[in-house]
Design a protein around this motif. Structure first.
Motif, PDB file in Angstrom:
ATOM      1  N   THR A 293       0.855  -1.185   0.000  1.00  0.00           N
ATOM      2  CA  THR A 293       0.000   0.000   0.000  1.00  0.00           C
ATOM      3  C   THR A 293       0.887   1.230   0.000  1.00  0.00           C
ATOM      4  OG1 THR A 293      -0.071  -0.051   2.416  1.00  0.00           O
ATOM      5  CG2 THR A 293      -1.860  -1.160   1.245  1.00  0.00           C
ATOM      6  N   ILE A 294       0.436   2.238  -0.713  1.00  0.00           N
ATOM      7  CA  ILE A 294       1.209   3.472  -0.831  1.00  0.00           C
ATOM      8  C   ILE A 294       0.555   4.512   0.057  1.00  0.00           C
ATOM      9  CG2 ILE A 294       1.973   5.267  -2.417  1.00  0.00           C
ATOM     10  CD1 ILE A 294       1.860   3.174  -4.644  1.00  0.00           C
TER      11      ILE A 294
ATOM     12  N   GLU B 215       2.882   9.867  -0.407  1.00  0.00           N
ATOM     13  CA  GLU B 215       3.970   9.353  -1.227  1.00  0.00           C
ATOM     14  C   GLU B 215       3.497   8.850  -2.582  1.00  0.00           C
ATOM     15  OE1 GLU B 215       5.925   6.361   1.035  1.00  0.00           O
ATOM     16  OE2 GLU B 215       6.541   7.737   2.613  1.00  0.00           O
ATOM     17  N   LEU B 216       2.382   9.353  -3.050  1.00  0.00           N
ATOM     18  CA  LEU B 216       1.877   8.929  -4.348  1.00  0.00           C
ATOM     19  C   LEU B 216       2.846   9.338  -5.447  1.00  0.00           C
ATOM     20  CD1 LEU B 216      -1.913   9.790  -4.018  1.00  0.00           C
ATOM     21  CD2 LEU B 216      -0.864   7.530  -4.000  1.00  0.00           C
ATOM     22  N   PRO B 217       3.032   8.499  -6.444  1.00  0.00           N
ATOM     23  CA  PRO B 217       3.952   8.854  -7.530  1.00  0.00           C
ATOM     24  C   PRO B 217       3.495  10.134  -8.228  1.00  0.00           C
ATOM     25  CG  PRO B 217       3.368   6.540  -7.649  1.00  0.00           C
ATOM     26  CD  PRO B 217       2.499   7.149  -6.595  1.00  0.00           C
TER      27      PRO B 217
END
Length: 144
Positions: free
Chosen positions: A57-58, A62-64
Motif C-alpha cells: 500500500t502506498i 507518497e503517491l507517484p
C-alpha cells in the motif's frame, strides 16, 4: 571377538566425546557471531521477504508524481547554492592552459620523421631468419 569389541567400543567412545566437543564449539561460534550473521542466515533460508500475493500500500503523501515538484524545487535550490560557491567558478585561464599544454606536446613530436618505421627491412629479414630453424620448418614441410 573380544580383541575387536574392546577397540570398537574405545573408538565409539572417542567419537562420541569428539562430536559433543565439536557441537559445543559450533554452538559457541554461532552465539559469538557478528551482527550481520543472523540477517545473512535469514536471507539464505529465504525468510523475511514479502510474499508475492501481498500487495503493498502506498501512503497518501507518497503517491507517484506528487513528490516530483518538491524534489525539483530541492534540486534547483541545491544548484543555486552550488553556483554561489567559489568551486563553481571556472578558472580564468583554464582553456588557454590546456591549449598551451597541447601546443607543447605537438612541438615535441614535430621533429620526428613521420615516414620512418620502427624496423628497417634488413632488420625484419634478420629477425625472420633467426626464427628459421631448418629441423622444424623443413620437417613440417616434408610431413605433408
Amino acid at each position: 571377538m573380544k580383541n575387536t569389541v574392546i577397540p570398537l567400543l574405545g573408538v565409539s567412545c572417542l567419537l562420541l566425546v569428539g562430536c559433543t566437543n565439536s557441537f559445543t564449539k559450533v554452538r559457541d561460534a554461532v552465539n559469538q557471531a557478528p551482527d550481520w550473521y543472523e540477517t545473512r542466515r535469514q536471507e539464505i533460508r529465504g525468510e523475511g521477504y514479502p510474499e508475492l500475493v501481498e500487495v503493498p500500500t502506498i501512503a497518501p503523501g507518497e503517491l507517484p508524481g506528487k513528490t516530483l515538484p518538491a524534489s525539483a524545487k530541492r534540486v534547483s535550490a541545491l544548484a543555486a547554492q552550488f553556483a554561489e560557491t567559489a568551486r563553481a567558478e571556472l578558472p580564468a585561464n583554464g582553456p588557454a592552459e590546456i591549449a598551451a599544454v597541447g601546443d607543447e606536446i605537438r612541438q615535441q613530436f614535430a621533429g620526428l620523421d613521420e615516414t620512418s618505421n620502427f624496423l628497417t627491412d634488413a632488420e625484419i629479414a634478420a629477425i625472420r631468419n633467426s626464427f628459421n630453424v631448418p629441423r622444424v620448418t623443413q620437417g613440417l614441410k616434408g610431413q605433408r
